[in-house]
Design an enzyme around this catalytic site. Structure first.
Site, PDB file in Angstrom:
ATOM      1  N   ARG B 252      47.581 -60.546  28.456  1.00  0.00           N
ATOM      2  CA  ARG B 252      46.279 -59.866  28.458  1.00  0.00           C
ATOM      3  C   ARG B 252      46.349 -58.469  27.872  1.00  0.00           C
ATOM      4  NH1 ARG B 252      43.989 -62.937  33.742  1.00  0.00           N
ATOM      5  NH2 ARG B 252      42.868 -64.487  32.504  1.00  0.00           N
ATOM      6  N   GLU B 375      41.814 -65.201  26.215  1.00  0.00           N
ATOM      7  CA  GLU B 375      42.732 -64.742  27.275  1.00  0.00           C
ATOM      8  C   GLU B 375      41.957 -64.240  28.500  1.00  0.00           C
ATOM      9  OE1 GLU B 375      45.402 -66.328  25.983  1.00  0.00           O
ATOM     10  OE2 GLU B 375      46.572 -64.885  27.123  1.00  0.00           O
TER      11      GLU B 375
END
Lengths: 364, 398
Positions: B252, B375
């Site tokens: 991330r 994501e």
């Protein structure tokens, strides 16, 4: 090497200040706001922590530690978490001490710094803000005119903390087309301290307007002497200090409203279980952390003696918005209860609104 | 000790990555935006060659983030063609055994360009990754996979290039929910795995986004990452799912870094355009004295900075072996939204220059948006942040 971890010494200072804020400030902050008084005993206890003196040289009566804007930012956040009015009162001497330390002439440092490193708290303050909505720190209405061996100061200032009791005032005025600081001693002729001001927030802190009418100060009292101090850097140090304090206020409001939202039940479950509330809290947490990292970065640059005008003004504007967003939401999360003075969030909202105005009222 | 200065090596890395982006990505940026499914083969060979030299050897750390920001400043879509273990590799690292890491990634750098993709999303589930329907059934020494995966980033390259791999998430026991969810390594070219479709996208068009179909796709039993056992009793033992989520803690903030590159490209564009017109941003003035344009630009810059520092912190924490689940999601949520707004505002400020396809700014606005989606969407990351700061379980905050 990029790192986000305060040094061990800084962590110890944070722990100490956190404890003071929690044990002392948090017990009386509401009373101080209602009565407009901050007890001397709390200020004295805080002074014993040596937060200002620890970064002053030994020959000036300090403990000889290195002055660091990062440490200053860490302290500012914790004290403001305790209470903003008290934080500003406690750190008020730094408004004179830090600019003197960095930019004062040897004679100025020798003469004045020991007064600010004594065993007892001694009020000293600075006057920058002027009572117009569009006052401009870079082009002040207050003027300093050279006249023989003196400067002659004329103009009006407002939001000067502790002006009535301060032994020393660092007054900013326009001279030679730029803003400069002038050291004025208590009782100087032509310096008139006005009535105590009534403000929306930071009500525990005594602030005053003041009038300068042909107030004469000796030439050698110009901050930095012939060279004059770097006013932009003073402003930047102030912006970083205020950003750090804004984080403290915001963190207090965030923590309180988060805990409340977990306790308060509506429609059969805690209101924090609803995304409408939970997402507000998530955004508050993100913006508080983001502002802290930006504040640290600006402070880090200050410590490296680099020009930080861009970073300081970016983070200050960001912090002004952040603390309003966070404190307003804290009130919103508490709903009607947030509006009642039994809870502290309305106080933090009132204090938070001040940051856009408080130029020069904190220093790292 | 708080410090914001990259090491001398990192500064060299940043410079090299910037030069690569400027000289090799920018000149072909528009071409691959307009010729969506063209493959930049020459560039890929060059990238593969550069990997061994280091410029493009990207891990999941602060250094990688600093490089990736520069590369995505050049072109985010082309960056996503950079060969390497990628998201698939990250999953192998996060949940695989030592033997599996060696077997799947040990010789990854040898031979021709390779990719490692991660196939998770299905047409019926995006953010709710535990609702996947692709199945893995054991058959002796093999697993047999059946199902369809969409939005597989660099999926075509990973499925078709020799020695590449796709990590596929599938359930071994639907009734077990999360606990039944496992990941499997499917080597490129395995019979039964095929590319069904390539998506046409709003932005990052140089990057292929594939639909992969698994039709009785047989892989060796040892290709399962983590334990094959399904533990239904103890909820905390949902290791497969946790493996997937742990991967996200690393990836991330990397997406955060990608976002930052695009945002900075837009900021640089606006700043340079204004400078040409003789407009300088006056920092240090009170808000009351600033123009609306200056306020906008300063807000964009501050948001970029905020996102950047949150991103670097999340990766720094990982390097300190500190849990960073909260900070990772903070970084991703902030970066995705910040650059989406920065680029949109930049187009607004630049008016016809911003809207015209003569310049790359409009492309960056289209490219930026994906960072708020993949994501974990902005909303999913806010949910994670909220759960963390409240110390709430997924049942307490849905």
């Amino acid at each position: 090497m990029i790192s986000f971890s305060p040094s061990e010494e800084q962590q110890m200072i944070v722990t100490m200040v956190k404890q003071f804020a929690n044990d002392e400030m948090r017990k009386i902050y509401r009373e101080c706001d209602e009565s407009g008084e901050i007890p001397d005993s709390v200020v004295e206890t805080a002074w014993q922590l040596g937060l200002v003196a620890s970064s002053m040289p030994e020959e000036c009566g300090g403990f000889g530690g290195e002055h660091s804007a990062i440490t200053g930012a860490l302290i500012g956040e914790e004290l403001a978490w305790g209470d903003l009015a008290m934080a500003m009162h406690i750190l008020c001497p730094a408004l004179v001490a830090y600019p003197l330390l960095e930019m004062g002439t040897d004679a100025q440092r020798k003469k004045y710094l020991p007064l600010l490193c004594g065993e007892k708290y001694k009020a000293a303050t600075s006057a920058l803000i002027e009572p117009h909505f569009d006052y401009d720190p870079h082009s002040l209405s207050t003027t300093a005119r050279a006249d023989g061996n003196d400067y002659v100061l004329n103009g009006d200032k407002c939001l000067v903390p502790l002006a009535a009791e301060a032994d020393l005032l660092l007054i900013y005025a326009a001279a030679d087309g730029r803003s400069q600081g002038f050291i004025v001693e208590k009782g100087a002729k032509g310096l008139e301290i006005g009535e105590r001001e009534e403000n929306m927030g930071i009500r525990g802190l005594a602030t005053y307007g003041l009038n300068l009418k042909d107030c004469r100060v000796p030439r050698e009292n110009r901050l930095g002497g012939e060279k004059a101090g770097d006013f932009d850097r003073i402003l930047n140090c102030s912006q970083v200090g205020l950003s750090a304090m804004a984080i403290g206020v915001a963190r207090a409001a965030f923590e309180y409203s988060r805990d409340y939202a977990k306790e308060r039940v509506a429609f059969g479950e805690p209101i924090a279980s609803r995304q409408a509330i939970a997402f507000m809290l998530a955004e508050m947490a993100i913006e508080i952390d983001a502002t802290r990292l930006m504040t640290w970065e600006a402070a880090w640059k200050l410590d490296r003696k680099e020009d930080v005008t861009k970073e300081a003004s970016l983070v200050k504007a960001y912090a002004d918005d952040m603390v309003m967003m966070v404190t307003d939401r804290a009130v919103q999360i508490l709903g009607g209860h947030g509006y009642i003075r039994e809870h502290p969030v309305e106080l933090w909202l009132r204090n938070g609104r001040g940051f856009a105005t408080f130029d020069g009222m904190a220093m790292v | 000790m708080i410090d914001f200065e990259p090491t001398p090596e990192q500064q060299e890395d940043i410079k090299a990555a910037h030069a690569f982006a400027r000289d090799l990505f920018r000149p072909v940026s528009r071409h691959y935006d307009e010729h969506e499914h063209d493959s930049p083969d020459e560039l890929i060979d060059k990238m593969w060659e550069d990997r061994s030299k280091g410029t493009l050897a990207l891990g999941l750390d602060v250094t990688a983030a600093l490089r990736i920001e520069e590369l995505c400043w050049g072109d985010a879509g082309l960056f996503m063609c950079v060969p390497g273990p990628g998201l698939g590799g990250a999953a192998v690292f996060a949940s695989g055994t030592k033997e599996q890491v060696e077997r799947f990634l040990g010789s990854f750098n040898e031979g021709g360009p390779k990719w490692g993709a991660m196939a998770m999303t299905e047409s019926g589930c995006g953010s709710d990754t535990s609702a996947i329907t692709t199945t893995a059934v054991r058959d002796g020494d093999h697993w047999v996979l059946n199902g369809e995966k969409i939005f597989v980033t660099w999926g075509k390259r990973a499925a078709e290039n020799q020695d590449s791999l796709v990590v596929v998430w599938a359930t071994v026991d639907k009734s077990a929910g999360r606990a039944g969810m496992k990941s499997f390594v499917v080597p490129a070219g395995t019979p039964g795995m095929r590319v069904e479709k390539l998506e046409k996208k709003m932005g990052i068009r140089a990057s292929d986004t594939a639909t992969l179909v698994f039709d009785d796709c047989r892989i060796p039993f040892e290709n399962i990452l983590g334990s094959p056992e399904v533990r239904k009793v103890d909820k905390s033992q949902t290791k497969g799912f946790k493996g997937a989520m742990a991967t996200f803690d690393a990836t991330r903030p990397i997406v955060g870094a990608m976002a930052l590159g695009v945002g900075r490209a837009a900021l640089d564009f606006v700043r340079e355009a204004l400078e040409k017109e003789g407009i300088k941003i006056r920092y240090g003035l009170r808000k009351q004295k600033l123009s609306a344009l200056e306020r906008d630009l300063m807000e964009m810059e501050a948001n970029y900075k905020a996102a950047r520092l949150l991103t670097l912190r999340a990766l720094w924490m990982m390097s300190q072996l500190q849990p960073n689940n909260l900070e990772s999601s903070m970084a991703k949520a902030k970066a995705g939204l910040a650059v989406t707004r920065i680029t949109q505002k930049a187009v607004e400020i630049m008016g016809p220059l911003g809207y015209s396809r003569k310049h790359l700014l409009e492309k960056w606005m289209r490219d930026a948006k994906i960072n708020d989606i993949f994501e974990g969407t902005g909303q999913i990351n806010m949910l994670i942040v909220a759960r963390r700061v409240l110390d709430f379980s997924r049942d307490q905050l849905k």
